[in-house]
Design an enzyme around this catalytic site. Sequence first.
Site, short mmCIF file in Angstrom:
data_model
loop_
_atom_site.label_atom_id
_atom_site.label_comp_id
_atom_site.label_asym_id
_atom_site.label_seq_id
_atom_site.Cartn_x
_atom_site.Cartn_y
_atom_site.Cartn_z
CG ASP A 92 -1.91 -1.17 1.52
OD1 ASP A 92 -2.24 -1.82 0.29
OD2 ASP A 92 -2.10 -1.34 2.36
N GLY A 109 1.26 3.01 -2.85
CA GLY A 109 1.03 3.61 -3.74
C GLY A 109 1.88 3.50 -4.86
CE LYS A 110 2.62 -2.43 -4.47
NZ LYS A 110 2.34 -2.14 -2.88
CE LYS A 159 0.85 10.24 -8.34
NZ LYS A 159 1.09 10.93 -7.06
CG ASN A 219 -2.83 -11.20 -2.75
OD1 ASN A 219 -2.80 -10.61 -3.53
ND2 ASN A 219 -1.69 -11.39 -1.98
N GLY A 258 -4.38 -3.95 -4.05
CA GLY A 258 -5.31 -3.68 -4.16
C GLY A 258 -4.83 -2.37 -4.69
CG HIS A 259 -1.79 -2.35 -6.79
ND1 HIS A 259 -0.91 -2.79 -7.84
CD2 HIS A 259 -1.74 -2.38 -5.95
CE1 HIS A 259 -0.33 -3.56 -7.72
NE2 HIS A 259 -0.92 -3.43 -5.80
CB THR A 307 -6.97 -11.01 1.12
OG1 THR A 307 -6.11 -11.52 0.70
CG2 THR A 307 -5.31 -9.55 1.76
CD GLN A 348 0.54 -9.03 -2.39
OE1 GLN A 348 1.50 -9.61 -3.50
NE2 GLN A 348 -0.21 -8.71 -2.45
CB THR A 401 1.66 -12.09 0.94
OG1 THR A 401 0.96 -12.59 0.33
CG2 THR A 401 3.44 -12.08 -0.09
CB THR A 435 -7.24 -0.99 -1.62
OG1 THR A 435 -6.81 -0.06 -1.46
CG2 THR A 435 -8.35 -0.77 -2.78
CB VAL A 436 -8.34 -5.59 -0.59
CG1 VAL A 436 -8.76 -7.05 -0.69
CG2 VAL A 436 -7.14 -5.47 -2.06
CB THR A 437 -9.87 -5.82 3.49
OG1 THR A 437 -8.99 -5.56 4.06
CG2 THR A 437 -9.40 -7.91 3.44
P1 GDP Z 1 -0.49 0.94 -3.05
O1 GDP Z 1 -1.53 -0.98 -3.04
O2 GDP Z 1 0.48 0.36 -2.83
O3 GDP Z 1 -0.76 0.40 -4.93
O4 GDP Z 1 -1.31 1.69 -2.90
P2 GDP Z 1 -2.84 1.67 -2.68
O5 GDP Z 1 -3.34 1.97 -3.90
O6 GDP Z 1 -3.49 0.50 -1.59
O7 GDP Z 1 -2.62 2.83 -1.49
C1 GDP Z 1 -2.39 4.21 -1.46
C2 GDP Z 1 -3.26 5.30 -0.84
O8 GDP Z 1 -2.86 6.23 -1.36
C3 GDP Z 1 -4.57 5.68 -2.10
O9 GDP Z 1 -5.62 5.81 -1.77
C4 GDP Z 1 -3.59 6.28 -3.38
O10 GDP Z 1 -4.68 7.27 -3.84
C5 GDP Z 1 -2.98 7.44 -2.12
N1 GDP Z 1 -1.63 8.05 -2.42
C6 GDP Z 1 -0.91 7.38 -3.50
N2 GDP Z 1 -0.04 8.73 -3.02
C7 GDP Z 1 -0.37 9.61 -3.18
C8 GDP Z 1 0.23 10.86 -2.47
O11 GDP Z 1 1.74 11.12 -2.48
N3 GDP Z 1 -0.03 11.17 -1.26
C9 GDP Z 1 -1.66 10.85 -0.86
N4 GDP Z 1 -1.76 11.89 0.40
N5 GDP Z 1 -2.19 9.91 -1.36
C10 GDP Z 1 -1.21 9.42 -2.56
P1 IMO Z 2 -0.77 -4.28 -2.05
O1 IMO Z 2 -1.19 -4.45 -3.60
C1 IMO Z 2 -0.89 -4.82 2.45
C2 IMO Z 2 -1.08 -8.15 3.67
C3 IMO Z 2 -2.51 -9.15 4.48
C4 IMO Z 2 -1.66 -9.96 5.54
C5 IMO Z 2 -0.90 -10.48 4.37
C6 IMO Z 2 -0.90 -12.25 4.35
O2 IMO Z 2 -1.91 -3.43 -2.52
O3 IMO Z 2 0.16 -3.28 -1.60
P2 IMO Z 2 -2.21 -12.64 2.14
O4 IMO Z 2 -4.04 -12.67 1.16
O5 IMO Z 2 -1.99 -12.05 1.30
O6 IMO Z 2 -2.34 -13.88 2.23
O7 IMO Z 2 -2.39 -11.86 3.78
O8 IMO Z 2 -0.04 -9.47 3.83
N1 IMO Z 2 -0.86 -7.87 2.39
C7 IMO Z 2 -1.08 -6.91 2.18
N2 IMO Z 2 -1.04 -5.92 2.13
N3 IMO Z 2 -0.97 -4.64 1.06
C8 IMO Z 2 -1.62 -5.70 0.25
O9 IMO Z 2 -1.29 -5.69 -1.52
C9 IMO Z 2 -1.14 -6.67 0.52
N4 IMO Z 2 -2.05 -8.05 0.59
C10 IMO Z 2 -1.47 -9.02 1.43
O10 IMO Z 2 -3.29 -8.42 4.93
O11 IMO Z 2 -0.29 -9.04 5.72
MG MG Z 3 -2.67 -1.65 -1.78
#
Ligand code: GDP
Ligand code: IMO
Ligand code: MG
Length: 429
Positions: free
Chosen positions: A13, A15-16, A18, A38, A40-41, A129, A223, A238, A298-300
């Site tokens: 999470d 911010g991959k 974005k 699992n 959530g981007h 997840t 992840q 994971t 994002t997922v859960t």
């Molecule tokens: P990912 O799993 O690495 O793709 O990240 P997620 O999308 O799960 O979580 C990142 C969150 O931060 C999302 O809601 C993005 O829209 C938000 N985000 C990404 N970059 C920035 C940033 O520079 N500033 C802020 N405030 N939010 C950001």
């Molecule tokens: P993105 O790509 C954050 C975490 C779960 C749990 C552990 C194992 O959005 O960054 P799993 O369902 O993979 O067996 O769960 O890994 N987890 C994540 N945490 N971002 C993720 O993906 C994740 N995918 C799995 O919360 O702790």
């Molecule tokens: Mg995510």
Amino acid sequence: MANVAVIGAQWGDEGKGKIVDWLAERADMVVRFQGGHNAGHTLVVGENVYKLSLLPSGIVRGTPSVIGNGVVLDPWHLKSEVEKLRGQGVDVTPATLKIADTCPLILPFHRDLDALREDASGAGKIGTTRRGIGPAYEDKVGRRAIRVCDLAHLDDLGPQLDRLCAHHDALRAGFGEPPVDRAALVAELKDIAGFVLPFAAPVWRDLAEARSRGRRILFEGAQGVLLDIDHGTYPFVTSSNTVAGTAAAGSGMGPSAVGFVLGIAKAYTTRVGSGPFPTEQDNAIGERLGTRGHEFGTVTGRKRRCGWLDAVLLRQSAAVSGITGIALTKIDVLDGLDEVAICTGYRLRGEMLDYYPANAADQAAVEPVYETMPGWQETTAGARSWAELPAQAIKYIRRIEELIQCPVALVSTSPQRDDTILVRDPFAD
Ligand code: GDP
Ligand code: IMO
Ligand code: MG
């Protein structure tokens, strides 16, 4: 001109999504190589918000996208995600999306098993997840999996299906669950096969051709390194390798195909699910980071745990993954703090450590040692050039680079696609 692998450098999470979306403008192909739904981007483009779990983030820009063999694929989820995106006006066709015919499938009993185990684990639960990721990878490594290519031969599965079901029937019996209904499973697979098969392809050939033509390939990790099955906070991880090295094996290319490794790191740290988190702030600071950063999964939908940036862990992630440069995201979330802290070392039973130990009890016992710096009162939100950043924010970024021994290549200052500062172009390397 390098291909670029984008990976999470913390616990996910970062911010991959974005950053991949931003870079996808200049990529010819975007490839997912591990994990499954699992992930959530989140991509924010003006008023539109796209949440992708299984599909490569490049699909939103129309960049040809590939799901590589290292991904575990839930075919029913695939259908719902494709339909949702189509509903948002994104074109997803066999011309824009290709799925490796060697991807192992996530089946309904994988989901069941994930949830049954979690429910039975009490305080030891991983906080997965519950999407069947771990059990599906177990069957892959156990050489029992049904793969995308098998969807074209469902009447010939015979002994393969018997072996897989016998394994799961024994596990299910242990939880008091009935055996797998094989006829129903085959019927469900027949029902979904027609949706999946048009996307299935020997994607290694497309990738080899793209490479020979000098096309730019962007690998999209899911992840983060601290959730890696080998290098993460085991067993709270994971079930795949999330490090950059997997980009090659998980897509069917050699290691030299991966050029620049862009590690995405938040300017602070979050974690969702159980497991150690040395710099966690279970207090007003953590609340503030969570509220300003909208830190909900994002997922859960689970609340993410929040804390200070951990430079020890980030340095370790950079080393084990060969990170060339960091994209530092969410710096805007730190705006307005009087003071910011960075973890620069650990104390473990009176001894100082400059790395994170492997043993789970030691990981839980380390106490972070912090360095503090003055914060900044100006806003960084929406900044698109280095010159727009307050001096104190720049000092914070420079200090992180020093501590983790890795340069910052990008800075992200809001969820919006274009609120991004380019310091060093990963594709130009
Ligand atoms: P990912 O799993 O690495 O793709 O990240 P997620 O999308 O799960 O979580 C990142 C969150 O931060 C999302 O809601 C993005 O829209 C938000 N985000 C990404 N970059 C920035 C940033 O520079 N500033 C802020 N405030 N939010 C950001
Ligand atoms: P993105 O790509 C954050 C975490 C779960 C749990 C552990 C194992 O959005 O960054 P799993 O369902 O993979 O067996 O769960 O890994 N987890 C994540 N945490 N971002 C993720 O993906 C994740 N995918 C799995 O919360 O702790
Ligand atoms: Mg995510």
